[in-house]
Design a protein around this motif. Structure first.
Motif, PDB file in Angstrom:
ATOM      1  N   LEU A  17     -41.097  18.275   2.133  1.00 43.39           N
ATOM      2  CA  LEU A  17     -40.337  19.202   2.968  1.00 43.39           C
ATOM      3  C   LEU A  17     -40.059  18.593   4.338  1.00 43.39           C
ATOM      4  CD1 LEU A  17     -39.067  21.990   3.311  1.00 43.39           C
ATOM      5  CD2 LEU A  17     -41.302  22.808   4.119  1.00 43.39           C
ATOM      6  N   LEU A  18     -41.077  17.959   4.902  1.00 43.21           N
ATOM      7  CA  LEU A  18     -40.881  17.305   6.202  1.00 43.21           C
ATOM      8  C   LEU A  18     -39.866  16.169   6.102  1.00 43.21           C
ATOM      9  CD1 LEU A  18     -44.491  17.213   7.652  1.00 43.21           C
ATOM     10  CD2 LEU A  18     -42.588  18.664   8.358  1.00 43.21           C
ATOM     11  N   ASP A  30     -37.444  15.960   3.877  1.00 39.01           N
ATOM     12  CA  ASP A  30     -36.128  16.591   3.698  1.00 39.01           C
ATOM     13  C   ASP A  30     -35.588  17.110   5.032  1.00 39.01           C
ATOM     14  OD1 ASP A  30     -36.125  16.039   1.028  1.00 39.01           O
ATOM     15  OD2 ASP A  30     -36.697  18.073   0.396  1.00 39.01           O
ATOM     16  N   ILE A  31     -36.447  17.711   5.831  1.00 36.42           N
ATOM     17  CA  ILE A  31     -36.024  18.209   7.152  1.00 36.42           C
ATOM     18  C   ILE A  31     -35.601  17.050   8.037  1.00 36.42           C
ATOM     19  CG2 ILE A  31     -36.865  19.288   9.261  1.00 36.42           C
ATOM     20  CD1 ILE A  31     -38.541  21.155   7.470  1.00 36.42           C
ATOM     21  N   ARG A  32     -36.375  15.958   7.997  1.00 38.31           N
ATOM     22  CA  ARG A  32     -36.020  14.784   8.803  1.00 38.31           C
ATOM     23  C   ARG A  32     -34.665  14.222   8.372  1.00 38.31           C
ATOM     24  NH1 ARG A  32     -36.001   9.426   9.055  1.00 38.31           N
ATOM     25  NH2 ARG A  32     -36.670   9.115   6.922  1.00 38.31           N
ATOM     26  N   LEU A  79     -32.271  15.829   6.798  1.00 38.10           N
ATOM     27  CA  LEU A  79     -31.248  16.809   7.169  1.00 38.10           C
ATOM     28  C   LEU A  79     -30.909  16.698   8.650  1.00 38.10           C
ATOM     29  CD1 LEU A  79     -29.501  19.201   6.325  1.00 38.10           C
ATOM     30  CD2 LEU A  79     -31.425  20.695   6.900  1.00 38.10           C
ATOM     31  N   TRP A  80     -31.928  16.531   9.481  1.00 38.27           N
ATOM     32  CA  TRP A  80     -31.707  16.382  10.924  1.00 38.27           C
ATOM     33  C   TRP A  80     -30.882  15.126  11.214  1.00 38.27           C
ATOM     34  CZ3 TRP A  80     -31.349  18.773  15.215  1.00 38.27           C
ATOM     35  CH2 TRP A  80     -31.384  18.099  16.421  1.00 38.27           C
TER      36      TRP A  80
END
Length: 140
Positions: free
Chosen positions: A26-27, A29-31, A33-34
């Motif tokens: 998840l982290l 994926d968030i990175r 995405l950012w």
């Protein structure tokens, strides 16, 4: 965003450490995405900057062409007024001074009509209905 294969997902689900691995995914994926969002924002800002520069250059060219066109049209107007004055003088309708004064008066009347037109249209430059609607909401 990173797209993982079904084998990789199945492996992660069947492993004993499901919770920490999901959290790490998840982290990640968030990175990702950012990073994608930053890149997309950068591209949009760069495009807007380039288009603003092109619009500025176009506006400057249009203003310069407008000034040159205005000078040329003034020359044409002076020529037409001179021809009208000479025609009035030649037809012995009025004298030379009266013909020049008549053309000056006609130009003055035309300028006053345009001034009146500009004054009437200028009130819409201040967005009167928008200002009125904002004041009405603020006072309620």
């Amino acid at each position: 965003m990173a797209i993982r294969s079904t084998e990789e997902s199945a492996f992660r689900i069947s492993s004993a450490s499901v919770r920490p691995e999901k959290h790490a995914d998840l982290l990640e994926d968030i990175r990702l995405l950012w990073l994608d969002l930053r890149g997309l924002t950068h591209d949009h800002v760069k495009l807007a900057t380039l288009e603003a520069r092109r619009a500025g250059n176009s506006l400057a060219s249009m203003v310069a062409a407008g000034v040159v066109m205005a000078v040329l049209l003034i020359g044409v107007w002076i020529g037409l007024m001179t021809a009208a004055v000479l025609a009035l003088i030649q037809s012995n309708t009025v004298g030379p001074i009266e013909a020049v004064l008549l053309m000056a008066g006609a130009n003055l009347v035309g300028a006053l009509v345009l001034f009146w037109f500009i004054r009437r249209k200028s009130r819409y430059l201040l967005f009167p209905e928008t200002v009125h609607s904002l004041r009405s909401k603020g006072e309620s």
